[in-house]
Write a protein that holds these residues in place. Structure first.
Motif, PDB file in Angstrom:
ATOM      1  N   HIS B 336       0.830  -1.201   0.000  1.00  0.00           N
ATOM      2  CA  HIS B 336       0.000   0.000   0.000  1.00  0.00           C
ATOM      3  C   HIS B 336       0.867   1.256   0.000  1.00  0.00           C
ATOM      4  O   HIS B 336       1.936   1.282   0.593  1.00  0.00           O
ATOM      5  CB  HIS B 336      -0.929   0.004   1.218  1.00  0.00           C
ATOM      6  N   PHE B 337       0.405   2.273  -0.671  1.00  0.00           N
ATOM      7  CA  PHE B 337       1.094   3.572  -0.822  1.00  0.00           C
ATOM      8  C   PHE B 337       2.323   3.482  -1.729  1.00  0.00           C
ATOM      9  O   PHE B 337       3.051   4.467  -1.875  1.00  0.00           O
ATOM     10  CB  PHE B 337       1.525   4.159   0.541  1.00  0.00           C
ATOM     11  N   ASN B 421      15.148  10.278   5.804  1.00  0.00           N
ATOM     12  CA  ASN B 421      14.720  11.274   4.823  1.00  0.00           C
ATOM     13  C   ASN B 421      13.920  10.581   3.717  1.00  0.00           C
ATOM     14  O   ASN B 421      14.462   9.785   2.945  1.00  0.00           O
ATOM     15  CB  ASN B 421      15.947  11.982   4.244  1.00  0.00           C
ATOM     16  N   PHE B 422      12.637  10.906   3.638  1.00  0.00           N
ATOM     17  CA  PHE B 422      11.759  10.247   2.648  1.00  0.00           C
ATOM     18  C   PHE B 422      12.333  10.367   1.241  1.00  0.00           C
ATOM     19  O   PHE B 422      12.230   9.441   0.427  1.00  0.00           O
ATOM     20  CB  PHE B 422      10.365  10.877   2.697  1.00  0.00           C
ATOM     21  N   LEU B 423      12.936  11.515   0.968  1.00  0.00           N
ATOM     22  CA  LEU B 423      13.423  11.786  -0.384  1.00  0.00           C
ATOM     23  C   LEU B 423      14.439  10.737  -0.862  1.00  0.00           C
ATOM     24  O   LEU B 423      14.452  10.373  -2.036  1.00  0.00           O
ATOM     25  CB  LEU B 423      14.035  13.198  -0.431  1.00  0.00           C
ATOM     26  N   GLY B 548      -4.614  19.120  -5.904  1.00  0.00           N
ATOM     27  CA  GLY B 548      -4.464  17.663  -5.975  1.00  0.00           C
ATOM     28  C   GLY B 548      -3.280  17.148  -5.179  1.00  0.00           C
ATOM     29  O   GLY B 548      -2.644  16.163  -5.567  1.00  0.00           O
ATOM     30  N   CYS B 549      -2.995  17.774  -4.027  1.00  0.00           N
ATOM     31  CA  CYS B 549      -1.850  17.350  -3.196  1.00  0.00           C
ATOM     32  C   CYS B 549      -1.972  15.878  -2.790  1.00  0.00           C
ATOM     33  O   CYS B 549      -0.971  15.184  -2.603  1.00  0.00           O
ATOM     34  CB  CYS B 549      -1.730  18.235  -1.964  1.00  0.00           C
ATOM     35  N   TYR B 550      -3.263  15.418  -2.660  1.00  0.00           N
ATOM     36  CA  TYR B 550      -3.511  14.031  -2.251  1.00  0.00           C
ATOM     37  C   TYR B 550      -2.987  13.016  -3.261  1.00  0.00           C
ATOM     38  O   TYR B 550      -2.873  11.841  -2.945  1.00  0.00           O
ATOM     39  CB  TYR B 550      -5.024  13.818  -2.056  1.00  0.00           C
ATOM     40  N   THR B 551      -2.686  13.459  -4.486  1.00  0.00           N
ATOM     41  CA  THR B 551      -2.191  12.483  -5.475  1.00  0.00           C
ATOM     42  C   THR B 551      -0.793  11.989  -5.093  1.00  0.00           C
ATOM     43  O   THR B 551      -0.366  10.944  -5.564  1.00  0.00           O
ATOM     44  CB  THR B 551      -2.148  13.071  -6.899  1.00  0.00           C
ATOM     45  N   CYS B 552      -0.075  12.744  -4.269  1.00  0.00           N
ATOM     46  CA  CYS B 552       1.285  12.345  -3.877  1.00  0.00           C
ATOM     47  C   CYS B 552       1.480  12.213  -2.371  1.00  0.00           C
ATOM     48  O   CYS B 552       2.442  11.586  -1.941  1.00  0.00           O
ATOM     49  CB  CYS B 552       2.298  13.359  -4.393  1.00  0.00           C
ATOM     50  N   HIS B 553       0.622  12.864  -1.585  1.00  0.00           N
ATOM     51  CA  HIS B 553       0.828  12.859  -0.128  1.00  0.00           C
ATOM     52  C   HIS B 553      -0.378  12.237   0.563  1.00  0.00           C
ATOM     53  O   HIS B 553      -1.500  12.698   0.374  1.00  0.00           O
ATOM     54  CB  HIS B 553       1.014  14.288   0.394  1.00  0.00           C
ATOM     55  N   SER B 554      -0.108  11.228   1.378  1.00  0.00           N
ATOM     56  CA  SER B 554      -1.194  10.664   2.189  1.00  0.00           C
ATOM     57  C   SER B 554      -1.352  11.507   3.450  1.00  0.00           C
ATOM     58  O   SER B 554      -0.474  12.314   3.778  1.00  0.00           O
ATOM     59  CB  SER B 554      -0.855   9.219   2.562  1.00  0.00           C
ATOM     60  N   GLN B 555      -2.479  11.331   4.103  1.00  0.00           N
ATOM     61  CA  GLN B 555      -2.676  11.882   5.457  1.00  0.00           C
ATOM     62  C   GLN B 555      -3.200  10.743   6.300  1.00  0.00           C
ATOM     63  O   GLN B 555      -4.324  10.770   6.795  1.00  0.00           O
ATOM     64  CB  GLN B 555      -3.660  13.050   5.449  1.00  0.00           C
ATOM     65  N   SER B 586      -3.818   7.709  -1.611  1.00  0.00           N
ATOM     66  CA  SER B 586      -3.625   6.282  -1.857  1.00  0.00           C
ATOM     67  C   SER B 586      -2.202   5.972  -2.316  1.00  0.00           C
ATOM     68  O   SER B 586      -1.877   4.827  -2.571  1.00  0.00           O
ATOM     69  CB  SER B 586      -4.634   5.788  -2.911  1.00  0.00           C
ATOM     70  N   LYS B 587      -1.365   6.996  -2.433  1.00  0.00           N
ATOM     71  CA  LYS B 587      -0.017   6.769  -2.977  1.00  0.00           C
ATOM     72  C   LYS B 587       0.917   7.812  -2.373  1.00  0.00           C
ATOM     73  O   LYS B 587       0.550   8.977  -2.255  1.00  0.00           O
ATOM     74  CB  LYS B 587      -0.087   6.945  -4.509  1.00  0.00           C
ATOM     75  N   ARG B 588       2.107   7.349  -1.984  1.00  0.00           N
ATOM     76  CA  ARG B 588       3.087   8.295  -1.419  1.00  0.00           C
ATOM     77  C   ARG B 588       4.229   8.515  -2.397  1.00  0.00           C
ATOM     78  O   ARG B 588       5.169   7.723  -2.433  1.00  0.00           O
ATOM     79  CB  ARG B 588       3.636   7.763  -0.100  1.00  0.00           C
ATOM     80  N   ASN B 589       4.095   9.540  -3.202  1.00  0.00           N
ATOM     81  CA  ASN B 589       5.259   9.986  -3.978  1.00  0.00           C
ATOM     82  C   ASN B 589       6.083  10.946  -3.132  1.00  0.00           C
ATOM     83  O   ASN B 589       7.241  11.217  -3.436  1.00  0.00           O
ATOM     84  CB  ASN B 589       4.828  10.665  -5.273  1.00  0.00           C
ATOM     85  N   GLY B 590       5.431  11.480  -2.109  1.00  0.00           N
ATOM     86  CA  GLY B 590       6.099  12.316  -1.116  1.00  0.00           C
ATOM     87  C   GLY B 590       5.689  11.793   0.253  1.00  0.00           C
ATOM     88  O   GLY B 590       4.892  10.856   0.346  1.00  0.00           O
ATOM     89  N   PRO B 591       6.209  12.403   1.328  1.00  0.00           N
ATOM     90  CA  PRO B 591       5.913  11.883   2.664  1.00  0.00           C
ATOM     91  C   PRO B 591       4.468  12.117   3.093  1.00  0.00           C
ATOM     92  O   PRO B 591       3.769  12.966   2.537  1.00  0.00           O
ATOM     93  CB  PRO B 591       6.878  12.667   3.558  1.00  0.00           C
ATOM     94  N   ASP B 592       4.056  11.350   4.090  1.00  0.00           N
ATOM     95  CA  ASP B 592       2.732  11.549   4.682  1.00  0.00           C
ATOM     96  C   ASP B 592       2.703  12.911   5.395  1.00  0.00           C
ATOM     97  O   ASP B 592       3.709  13.361   5.943  1.00  0.00           O
ATOM     98  CB  ASP B 592       2.472  10.441   5.709  1.00  0.00           C
TER      99      ASP B 592
END
Lengths: 59, 708
Positions: B336-337, B421-423, B548-555, B586-592
């Motif tokens: 997931h993510f 570091n998520f990056l 559309g921040c949610y496309t890359c960052h989960s909460q 639904s996807k983490r291209n960046g950090p939560d």
């Protein structure tokens, strides 16, 4: 609606719904198998050929 | 018996076929651009309209509703007429349906690039377009049912059962998930919040896969595969069993998108168990498809249409095994993510939907144009490019997902995260994104060759606007069961009763999952410190949604040590009660970002960092692939709807004090002045009325309720 709500609120956990749903599915599934096999063989053969029995094709 | 002469309408099929090809190319090219933005962030062009987070929904919606949607209608309009031995019920309805659907697609693309979105994945359309979708869908259903009712065949073939189930279920899903209160013509808030919104959304989202990408395509498979192989379907009895089992089970599986999220455990367990059970009916369909080719495998070597169909059905089998496996909680904890999900959906979309569509068009178009396909060799080239494209697309993403998820979860010998570091976990898999883009390019190249091949076929042929056919009129029989007629056989000649039965079957799962979520109070324990957003935070949240921040960052911090160490306290259901809509992602291209604002937290950043990061992410995070958002620092915040937004939130149960809508703008300005003042004091040139101030206010609020 209130009656249903009161009843649901008093349920400790909702696992009962999963069990009921599973039972509904199993019964439906068994019923469908019975239904599928109660269709006559010649009918099944006819139905499965329906897309092939068209006479409209250009080719 | 007297024969009646009638004519099938091929023109509507041609229209939908052309639209399918057109949108296929558009949807895939946007997908390719999206894929390239992972490697070259400059391809976001520093423009709001071409930013990843706005055009990713354009890609997903174009592929699902434009390419696959038009593919469904192409296949249905051709096969339904022939299976019913009747022309479509009403030509006018056919063309309203066609043009209405294309209008929806154009409106979708435009609204998304302008940031007009609900942020609910695959349901991002705002309320006026949602209403249009419902109207056009009803017109499709009306036309379809009218045709079935005036049919000249007694029996309704299995393909049509799938069309009926598709119609009725998509209608239910779309309406229930889209219920919202408008703020303006282009903005609304969903009536559901937080956990309930998430559950309804993924009940919809998963079943959009089930009833838009699967059931109609199974219907098409049951018609076009036997036609192309010139073999009857392998087992008609199996089709009965797998049809009912599939539609019954699919509707329950939505919560598998929310495993380890802040969802009651019983709902997660239901989602997992029913997803696993789904293997059986899904593979029933796959086996029925592949075994239809028994005795015709020699043809597969020669016929490109069958090649496309074989890979399509195999891809269906693979993704319907993979999906349930990903629904096992222990496996989902890893997938997931990550990009595993992206690879999974593309095996389905490119393999199952894409190849079945192209196979169908290679079969249909030469027939409607009274010719042979222009070049079998080119069709084979298309097939191989497509097949290699799927492999080169999926494997790098599977690889990247495993690498990234292991990096997220790895601890060093002292018990600290090895890659805090998520990056680092993103830059590590950039080469995989490059390989994915190559796979995508191969697939698009194949599709372009396919379009060229079909164009040349069309040019070489002569189109039959109509096809003449004859059949005797249907002799009425008793509406009750006749002697020896089984219940299902009776149902197979009663379309209305069939639709009602399908409706009941799909409603059971939805009702059992969703109703208790509303009525059982213990499902979402309340947290007294959770308060409504301030007006400025609310406006900032709407910008977060718009971009559309949610496309890359989960909460959504899952209750794993690897996540609580990285992000902080895991997310609780009670934290989201005022979130209309939820933003779990639904996807983490960046950090939560669930604890982004917690000052003592793991990932807290000051206002000045956010300010710089939004304008130029790479200046503070070298190597970041996040797009730039410079317009946020330039645009003035529109506060003309702030009062109305407060009133709508109040109507949804958010406890703002009575009359607060009148005070909201003043409070908003006060808070904005404080944030802007802090930034100005640190030497940043900004004003309190800029959009970025509202967004910073929202980000700094995230996760703070329970740490007060």
């Amino acid at each position: 609606m209130n009656l249903i709500k009161e009843y649901l609120v008093s349920v400790n956990g909702a696992y009962i719904y999963a069990i009921i749903a599973m039972l509904i599915f199993l019964l439906t599934f068994i019923f469908m198998i019975y239904q599928a096999y109660s269709i006559k063989k010649e009918d099944v053969s006819h139905y499965s050929r329906l897309p092939l029995d068209e006479e409209d094709e250009n080719q | 018996m007297e024969q009646e002469k009638f004519y099938y309408d091929n023109r509507i099929v041609k229209y939908f076929a052309y639209a399918t090809l057109f949108w296929a190319i558009i949807g895939m090219l946007v997908g390719l651009l999206v894929a390239l933005q992972f490697i070259f962030p400059s391809l976001n062009f520093d423009l709001a309209y071409t930013t990843f987070s706005r055009i990713r929904p354009v890609h997903t919606n174009a592929v699902i509703f434009a390419f696959v949607g038009n593919g469904i209608f192409t296949g249905v309009y051709y096969s339904l007429q022939r299976l019913c031995k009747a022309r479509m019920f009403n030509d006018r309805l056919s063309y309203i349906h066609f043009w209405g659907w294309q209008l929806i697609i154009v409106l979708a693309a435009l609204t998304f690039i302008f940031g007009i979105t609900t942020s609910k994945e695959y349901a991002e359309l705002e309320w006026p377009v949602d209403i249009l979708v419902a109207l056009i869908w009803v017109i499709f259903g009306w036309n379809m049912f009218g045709t079935i009712l005036k049919r000249r065949t007694r029996h309704i073939y299995v393909a049509i059962w799938f069309y009926i189930a598709t119609f009725v279920t998509v209608a239910v899903l779309h309406i229930v998930n889209s219920i919202a209160i408008p703020v303006s013509l282009l903005k609304s808030y969903p009536v559901y919040a937080g956990v309930q919104d998430a559950l309804v959304q993924w009940w919809y989202g998963h079943n959009a896969v089930a009833f838009f990408l699967t059931t109609p395509y199974l219907g098409l498979m049951y018609y076009y595969l036997p036609k192309a192989a010139n073999r009857p379907v392998y087992s008609y009895r199996l089709s009965i069993i797998h049809f009912w089992a599939l539609i019954f089970l699919y509707i329950w599986a939505g919560p598998h998108h929310l495993l380890y999220n802040a969802l009651p455990d019983w709902a997660q367990t239901l989602g997992m168990v029913f997803s696993l059970m789904l293997i059986a009916p899904s593979w029933g369909g796959m086996v029925n498809g592949l075994l239809t080719l028994r005795g015709a495998w020699d043809k597969v070597r020669e016929d490109p249409v069958l090649k496309f169909f074989v890979v399509a059905v195999t891809a269906y089998g693979m993704s319907t095994l993979e999906g349930p496996l990903m629904s096992i909680k222990a496996i989902n904890a890893f997938t997931h993510f990550t990009d595993w999900t992206i690879a999974h959906v593309h095996v389905g979309a490119l393999g199952w939907n894409g190849f079945l569509t192209f196979g169908m068009l290679y079969w249909l178009i030469p027939r409607m144009f009274n010719t042979q396909v222009f070049s079998k060799k080119l069709a084979n080239v298309h097939f191989w490019l497509g097949t290699l494209g799927i492999i080169f697309y999926a494997i790098p993403l599977y690889w990247g997902a495993v690498v990234q998820t292991l990096m997220w979860k790895e601890f060093d010998g002292l018990g600290f995260l090895k890659y805090p570091n998520f990056l680092e976990t993103v830059t590590q898999i950039i080469p995989m994104y490059g390989a994915r883009a190559i796979g995508g390019t191969l697939y698009v190249t194949g599709a372009l060759i396919g379009v060229w091949n079909l164009y040349k076929t069309i040019k070489a042929g002569q189109f039959s606007k109509e096809t003449e056919a004859t059949a005797p009129a249907l002799v009425p029989v008793s509406s009750k069961r006749t002697d020896g007629e089984s219940r299902h056989r009776w149902l197979e000649r009663k379309p209305v009763q069939f639709m009602i039965a399908s409706l009941i079957v799909i409603l059971i799962g939805g009702a059992v999952e969703i109703i208790p979520m509303y009525l059982i109070k213990t499902n979402i324990p309340t947290i007294s410190s959770v308060k409504p957003y301030t007006p400025l935070e609310l406006e900032g949240r709407d910008i977060y949604v718009r971009e559309g921040c949610y496309t890359c960052h989960s909460q959504m911090i899952r209750p794993f040590r690897s996540e609580t160490e990285r992000y902080g306290e895991y997310s609780k259901a009670g934290e989201f009660v005022y979130d209309h809509p939820f933003q779990w992602g639904s996807k983490r291209n960046g950090p939560d970002l669930a604890r982004e604002g917690v000052k003592t937290g793991k990932i807290y950043k000051p206002d000045s960092w956010h300010f710089t990061h939004m304008i130029d992410p790479r200046s503070v995070s070298p190597g970041s692939i996040m797009p730039t958002y410079p317009w946020l620092a330039e645009n003035n915040l529109d506060v003309s709807y702030t009062g109305k937004k407060i009133r709508v939130m109040q109507s949804l149960g958010v406890p703002y004090p009575d009359g607060y809508d009148k005070q909201a703008t003043a409070d908003l300005e006060n808070q904005a002045r404080q944030i802007a003042g802090g930034l100005q004091a640190s030497g940043y040139a900004t004003d309190a009325d800029k959009e970025i101030i509202a967004l910073i206010a929202y980000l700094q609020r995230l996760g703070t309720d329970i740490s007060k």
